[in-house]
Every structure is written in C-alpha cells, then in structure tokens.
Design a protein around this motif. Structure first.
Motif, PDB file in Angstrom:
ATOM      1  N   GLU A 115       0.825  -1.212   0.000  1.00  0.00           N
ATOM      2  CA  GLU A 115       0.000   0.000   0.000  1.00  0.00           C
ATOM      3  C   GLU A 115       0.859   1.262   0.000  1.00  0.00           C
ATOM      4  O   GLU A 115       0.475   2.292  -0.555  1.00  0.00           O
ATOM      5  CB  GLU A 115      -0.950  -0.004   1.194  1.00  0.00           C
ATOM      6  N   ASP A 116       2.064   1.184   0.633  1.00  0.00           N
ATOM      7  CA  ASP A 116       2.985   2.332   0.668  1.00  0.00           C
ATOM      8  C   ASP A 116       3.789   2.459  -0.628  1.00  0.00           C
ATOM      9  O   ASP A 116       4.566   3.400  -0.779  1.00  0.00           O
ATOM     10  CB  ASP A 116       3.968   2.205   1.841  1.00  0.00           C
ATOM     11  N   GLY A 117       3.651   1.471  -1.539  1.00  0.00           N
ATOM     12  CA  GLY A 117       4.359   1.541  -2.821  1.00  0.00           C
ATOM     13  C   GLY A 117       5.784   1.009  -2.782  1.00  0.00           C
ATOM     14  O   GLY A 117       6.580   1.291  -3.669  1.00  0.00           O
ATOM     15  N   THR A 118       6.115   0.256  -1.758  1.00  0.00           N
ATOM     16  CA  THR A 118       7.460  -0.320  -1.655  1.00  0.00           C
ATOM     17  C   THR A 118       7.657  -1.358  -2.761  1.00  0.00           C
ATOM     18  O   THR A 118       6.783  -2.197  -2.981  1.00  0.00           O
ATOM     19  CB  THR A 118       7.654  -0.998  -0.270  1.00  0.00           C
ATOM     20  N   PRO A 119       8.802  -1.299  -3.463  1.00  0.00           N
ATOM     21  CA  PRO A 119       9.058  -2.294  -4.517  1.00  0.00           C
ATOM     22  C   PRO A 119       9.085  -3.716  -3.935  1.00  0.00           C
ATOM     23  O   PRO A 119       9.557  -3.929  -2.816  1.00  0.00           O
ATOM     24  CB  PRO A 119      10.437  -1.910  -5.060  1.00  0.00           C
ATOM     25  N   LYS A 120       8.577  -4.648  -4.724  1.00  0.00           N
ATOM     26  CA  LYS A 120       8.469  -6.030  -4.250  1.00  0.00           C
ATOM     27  C   LYS A 120       9.830  -6.641  -3.909  1.00  0.00           C
ATOM     28  O   LYS A 120       9.957  -7.377  -2.937  1.00  0.00           O
ATOM     29  CB  LYS A 120       7.731  -6.883  -5.281  1.00  0.00           C
ATOM     30  N   SER A 121      10.859  -6.305  -4.677  1.00  0.00           N
ATOM     31  CA  SER A 121      12.194  -6.845  -4.384  1.00  0.00           C
ATOM     32  C   SER A 121      12.682  -6.350  -3.018  1.00  0.00           C
ATOM     33  O   SER A 121      13.331  -7.086  -2.275  1.00  0.00           O
ATOM     34  CB  SER A 121      13.192  -6.483  -5.482  1.00  0.00           C
ATOM     35  N   GLU A 122      12.341  -5.100  -2.679  1.00  0.00           N
ATOM     36  CA  GLU A 122      12.717  -4.551  -1.373  1.00  0.00           C
ATOM     37  C   GLU A 122      11.921  -5.215  -0.253  1.00  0.00           C
ATOM     38  O   GLU A 122      12.462  -5.514   0.814  1.00  0.00           O
ATOM     39  CB  GLU A 122      12.494  -3.032  -1.360  1.00  0.00           C
ATOM     40  N   ILE A 123      10.629  -5.466  -0.482  1.00  0.00           N
ATOM     41  CA  ILE A 123       9.796  -6.154   0.519  1.00  0.00           C
ATOM     42  C   ILE A 123      10.399  -7.522   0.825  1.00  0.00           C
ATOM     43  O   ILE A 123      10.563  -7.890   1.997  1.00  0.00           O
ATOM     44  CB  ILE A 123       8.339  -6.309   0.020  1.00  0.00           C
ATOM     45  N   ALA A 124      10.751  -8.249  -0.225  1.00  0.00           N
ATOM     46  CA  ALA A 124      11.324  -9.593  -0.032  1.00  0.00           C
ATOM     47  C   ALA A 124      12.623  -9.510   0.753  1.00  0.00           C
ATOM     48  O   ALA A 124      12.851 -10.309   1.673  1.00  0.00           O
ATOM     49  CB  ALA A 124      11.547 -10.259  -1.391  1.00  0.00           C
ATOM     50  N   ALA A 125      13.484  -8.542   0.419  1.00  0.00           N
ATOM     51  CA  ALA A 125      14.765  -8.406   1.114  1.00  0.00           C
ATOM     52  C   ALA A 125      14.561  -8.048   2.589  1.00  0.00           C
ATOM     53  O   ALA A 125      15.206  -8.617   3.477  1.00  0.00           O
ATOM     54  CB  ALA A 125      15.626  -7.351   0.422  1.00  0.00           C
ATOM     55  N   VAL A 126      13.663  -7.104   2.867  1.00  0.00           N
ATOM     56  CA  VAL A 126      13.414  -6.663   4.245  1.00  0.00           C
ATOM     57  C   VAL A 126      12.871  -7.827   5.090  1.00  0.00           C
ATOM     58  O   VAL A 126      13.271  -8.009   6.242  1.00  0.00           O
ATOM     59  CB  VAL A 126      12.429  -5.469   4.266  1.00  0.00           C
ATOM     60  N   LEU A 127      11.987  -8.622   4.518  1.00  0.00           N
ATOM     61  CA  LEU A 127      11.358  -9.714   5.270  1.00  0.00           C
ATOM     62  C   LEU A 127      12.180 -11.008   5.263  1.00  0.00           C
ATOM     63  O   LEU A 127      11.827 -11.970   5.945  1.00  0.00           O
ATOM     64  CB  LEU A 127       9.953  -9.988   4.730  1.00  0.00           C
ATOM     65  N   GLY A 128      13.245 -11.009   4.473  1.00  0.00           N
ATOM     66  CA  GLY A 128      14.094 -12.201   4.427  1.00  0.00           C
ATOM     67  C   GLY A 128      13.434 -13.382   3.728  1.00  0.00           C
ATOM     68  O   GLY A 128      13.623 -14.540   4.122  1.00  0.00           O
ATOM     69  N   ILE A 129      12.653 -13.091   2.722  1.00  0.00           N
ATOM     70  CA  ILE A 129      11.998 -14.150   1.942  1.00  0.00           C
ATOM     71  C   ILE A 129      12.400 -13.999   0.480  1.00  0.00           C
ATOM     72  O   ILE A 129      12.827 -12.928   0.057  1.00  0.00           O
ATOM     73  CB  ILE A 129      10.453 -14.110   2.079  1.00  0.00           C
ATOM     74  N   GLY A 130      12.255 -15.054  -0.267  1.00  0.00           N
ATOM     75  CA  GLY A 130      12.561 -14.984  -1.689  1.00  0.00           C
ATOM     76  C   GLY A 130      11.462 -14.243  -2.437  1.00  0.00           C
ATOM     77  O   GLY A 130      10.310 -14.193  -1.997  1.00  0.00           O
ATOM     78  N   ARG A 131      11.846 -13.657  -3.564  1.00  0.00           N
ATOM     79  CA  ARG A 131      10.845 -12.958  -4.383  1.00  0.00           C
ATOM     80  C   ARG A 131       9.761 -13.917  -4.851  1.00  0.00           C
ATOM     81  O   ARG A 131       8.580 -13.550  -4.883  1.00  0.00           O
ATOM     82  CB  ARG A 131      11.521 -12.276  -5.570  1.00  0.00           C
ATOM     83  N   ALA A 132      10.150 -15.147  -5.210  1.00  0.00           N
ATOM     84  CA  ALA A 132       9.147 -16.117  -5.669  1.00  0.00           C
ATOM     85  C   ALA A 132       8.145 -16.415  -4.558  1.00  0.00           C
ATOM     86  O   ALA A 132       6.943 -16.539  -4.812  1.00  0.00           O
ATOM     87  CB  ALA A 132       9.833 -17.406  -6.134  1.00  0.00           C
ATOM     88  N   THR A 133       8.630 -16.495  -3.315  1.00  0.00           N
ATOM     89  CA  THR A 133       7.726 -16.724  -2.171  1.00  0.00           C
ATOM     90  C   THR A 133       6.751 -15.554  -2.033  1.00  0.00           C
ATOM     91  O   THR A 133       5.548 -15.757  -1.824  1.00  0.00           O
ATOM     92  CB  THR A 133       8.542 -16.894  -0.870  1.00  0.00           C
ATOM     93  N   LEU A 134       7.266 -14.354  -2.171  1.00  0.00           N
ATOM     94  CA  LEU A 134       6.421 -13.163  -2.092  1.00  0.00           C
ATOM     95  C   LEU A 134       5.367 -13.169  -3.196  1.00  0.00           C
ATOM     96  O   LEU A 134       4.182 -12.939  -2.944  1.00  0.00           O
ATOM     97  CB  LEU A 134       7.270 -11.886  -2.178  1.00  0.00           C
ATOM     98  N   TYR A 135       5.789 -13.451  -4.422  1.00  0.00           N
ATOM     99  CA  TYR A 135       4.843 -13.460  -5.551  1.00  0.00           C
ATOM    100  C   TYR A 135       3.774 -14.552  -5.386  1.00  0.00           C
ATOM    101  O   TYR A 135       2.609 -14.329  -5.694  1.00  0.00           O
ATOM    102  CB  TYR A 135       5.576 -13.613  -6.887  1.00  0.00           C
TER     103      TYR A 135
END
Length: 186
Positions: free
Chosen positions: A158-178
């Motif tokens: 909702e804040d517009g954070t890029p998905k790659s950054e969300i994955a990095a901050v949460l310590g999860i893979g991008r594929a897991t996030l998607y």
C-alpha cells in the motif's frame, strides 16, 4: 547351449577381487564380469552387459548376494527378472540356487520378508503422520509468511514499496512473495 556366467564386484579400487575370482572359477563359470563400483549405483555397466548376455537356460553365479543387489528389494527384483527369463541364479556363500525347489523357497522367503519390511515402514509412516497431525503439525515445510508478515507485506504494498525490497526486508525470496500475493486469500 546353456552357459554359466559369474559376476563379481568390489566397491573400491583398494579392495581385491581374488577371493571372488577363485570361488567363481571353482564354480565353473564360462565367463566372469568384474566391476569396481558401489553396490548402491544403478548404472553398473558390467552388470548391465552381463544381464544382456543371459539367455534361457543360463545360470548367473555370484560369490555373495550383496555383490549383485544394492538392497534386498533390488536383489529380489533382479532375481525375479532372471526367473521370468528362464535364467537360474546361484549365490555361493548363502548356498542359494534358484534352479532347485529348496533354493526357490529360500529366495521366496527373502521376498516375503522384504514385502513385510515395506509394509512395516509404510505403517510407521502413516502412524507418525497421524500422531503429528494430532499434535497440530501439518506436514511439509513451515510457512515462510505468517500472519504478521502478511500484514507487513500488505502495508508495504500500500505504501508503494518495490516487491524486491519487501522480499529483502522480510528475508523471503521474491518467488515466495509473488506466490503469497497471487494466492486467493491475499
């Protein structure tokens, strides 16, 4: 014309084949295939070549059962295949000879024991899974995204954070996030 073929195997080059060679020569083998390979390997070229040479009426001799099969199940499957092709099997150390009724009986007992072992393993697996479920454990990997992470993902999206950054901050893979974002409950 039937032939008597031998197969001998050692697991490493530091092991000596002489004991097996002498036993197979004494047993009257017309030809012997020698292999240096782990019994656990599926692709043993000498064994494959030997099995291709066998014809109905032939006999395959090994010094010990463990020289032929990587497991009891594999050994039984191999000998059953030989039997279906009209090939006899002998193990010198265990004095098994499938060309005789007594030898076949012993081998069939081995087969029954292997089947029993498989059934016990399956029974223990089912019981273990049921006990784990009773304690609230569901099989498989633990979820990488729990409820708190899911809420954090939602806020960051909702804040517009890029998905790659969300994955990095949460310590999860991008594929897991998607996968999480594509799931119907998201």
């Amino acid at each position: 014309m039937s032939a008597v073929y031998g197969y001998l195997r050692v697991s490493g080059t530091d092991q000596v084949l002489d004991l097996q060679r002498d036993a197979l020569a004494k047993a009257g083998c017309d030809r012997v295939w020698e292999e240096v390979a782990s019994g656990a390997k599926n692709d043993r070229p000498e064994l494959i070549d030997l099995l291709d040479h066998l014809r109905p009426g032939d006999t395959l001799i090994v010094w010990r059962l463990d020289r032929l099969g990587r497991s009891l199940t594999h050994l039984i499957e191999t000998v059953e295949d030989l039997q279906s092709r009209g090939v006899s099997f002998k193990s010198l150390t265990e004095t098994i000879d499938t060309s005789s009724p007594g030898g076949m009986l012993v081998f069939q007992i081995f087969g029954a024991l292997a089947q029993f072992e498989r059934a016990l393993i399956q029974e223990r697996t089912v019981a273990g899974l049921a006990a784990a479920r009773a304690r609230g454990r569901i099989g498989g990997q633990p979820k990488r995204i729990d409820a708190a992470k899911a809420r954090q993902i939602q806020r960051m999206i909702e804040d517009g954070t890029p998905k790659s950054e969300i994955a990095a901050v949460l310590g999860i893979g991008r594929a897991t996030l998607y996968r999480h974002l594509a799931a119907p409950s998201s």
